[in-house]
Design a protein around this motif. Structure first.
Motif, short mmCIF file in Angstrom:
data_model
loop_
_atom_site.label_atom_id
_atom_site.label_comp_id
_atom_site.label_asym_id
_atom_site.label_seq_id
_atom_site.Cartn_x
_atom_site.Cartn_y
_atom_site.Cartn_z
N SER A 138 0.85 -1.19 0.00
CA SER A 138 0.00 0.00 0.00
C SER A 138 0.89 1.24 0.00
CB SER A 138 -0.89 0.02 1.26
OG SER A 138 -0.09 0.22 2.39
N LEU A 139 0.29 2.39 -0.33
CA LEU A 139 1.05 3.65 -0.31
C LEU A 139 1.58 3.91 1.11
CD1 LEU A 139 2.03 6.22 -1.68
CD2 LEU A 139 -0.21 7.24 -1.23
N GLN A 140 0.73 3.67 2.09
CA GLN A 140 1.14 3.93 3.48
C GLN A 140 2.32 3.04 3.86
OE1 GLN A 140 -2.04 3.86 6.33
NE2 GLN A 140 -0.69 4.32 8.03
N ALA A 141 2.29 1.78 3.45
CA ALA A 141 3.37 0.84 3.81
C ALA A 141 4.69 1.28 3.19
CB ALA A 141 3.01 -0.57 3.38
N VAL A 142 4.67 1.68 1.93
CA VAL A 142 5.93 2.08 1.29
C VAL A 142 6.43 3.39 1.89
CG1 VAL A 142 4.91 3.14 -0.77
CG2 VAL A 142 7.19 2.28 -0.89
N ALA A 143 5.51 4.29 2.21
CA ALA A 143 5.91 5.58 2.81
C ALA A 143 6.55 5.36 4.18
CB ALA A 143 4.71 6.51 2.93
N LYS A 144 5.94 4.47 4.97
CA LYS A 144 6.50 4.18 6.32
C LYS A 144 7.87 3.53 6.18
CE LYS A 144 2.99 5.54 8.90
NZ LYS A 144 3.07 6.85 9.51
N GLU A 145 8.04 2.68 5.18
CA GLU A 145 9.33 2.03 4.96
C GLU A 145 10.41 3.08 4.61
OE1 GLU A 145 9.44 -1.91 2.82
OE2 GLU A 145 10.81 -0.80 1.51
#
Ligand code: SAM
Length: 223
Positions: A138-145
């Protein structure tokens, strides 16, 4: 490090629902590919897109936007100096992670072929030393990474002057990889949502403004 996510990019394989449409079949024959292996491209498949997805016909099938943005970003001085990492996130939560040393094809048809290859094989050129890697995220997952301060660029965001805006060294910028409409993904997790101009800008212009500003702040230190 500056992380750049091109989010909800209109990049996808031709959806099953329109693989039999005459415009798609004709284009597949010319390209000697199966419709299911081709990227959706509004330049060739607009009628097919309109027949099944009328509400989204003005935004779907735009790999050209990602091509412009990625050429700009990968060839930037910031990337040459090792301070940039780029991620291509799509409407279907496919994320292509791009190694900084990747030099993308300048010719559009070669870029399309390359992305189709990534969709088929997940790694380019191979799993041992990949330049491009495809993952479901998800966008959120990649951003948090990516980490750092997460900033979404949107014409609907809080109006700021980019020259005076606080940009920390570790930052993740999220720019929409679509031509019209809004983000499809949730962006509530962002630390800030900002607008840098009173009109809508093209994604590649937004990206270059961000890269140039980050260079102005942080490049001298590594030169
Ligand atoms: C062509 S716009 C997409 C149109 C869309 N209505 C929008 O701005 O959300 C592509 C992307 O460029 C960025 N962008 C466009 N205009 C902007 C502005 N005035 N300020 C900040 N970012 C902008 C946004 O990230 C946007 O998703």
């Amino acid at each position: 490090m500056m992380h750049l996510i091109l989010a909800d990019s209109e990049i996808e394989l031709v959806p099953q629902a329109i693989q039999g449409h005459p415009a798609v079949v004709k284009h597949a024959k010319i390209r000697k590919k199966k419709p299911s292996q081709m990227l959706l491209d509004a330049s060739y498949h607009h009628q097919a897109i309109r027949s099944k997805y009328p509400a989204e016909a003005e935004r779907r099938g735009r790999p050209d936007i990602a091509h412009f943005v990625l050429l700009n970003a990968q060839e930037s001085i910031l990337n040459h100096e090792g301070l940039l990492k780029v991620y291509l996130h799509t409407r279907n939560n496919d994320v292509i992670k791009i190694a900084p040393e990747t030099r993308l094809p300048k010719a559009y048809h070669r870029f399309v072929g390359l992305i189709e290859h990534v969709f088929q094989n997940k790694y380019v050129p191979d799993k041992e030393k990949p330049l491009l890697v495809l993952e479901k995220m998800s966008l959120q997952a990649v951003a948090k990474e990516c980490g750092g301060k997460i900033i979404v660029l949107s014409e609907k965001g809080r109006k700021i002057n980019l020259r005076e805006y606080e940009i920390p060294r570790d930052v993740t910028f999220i720019v929409g990889g679509f031509s019209s409409g809004d983000f499809l993904s949730n962006i509530d997790f962002a630390d800030d949502i900002i607008s840098m101009y009173h009109e809508t800008l093209m994604a590649w212009v937004t990206v270059y403004e961000l890269i140039a500003e980050y260079e102005r702040r942080y490049l001298e230190e590594v030169k």
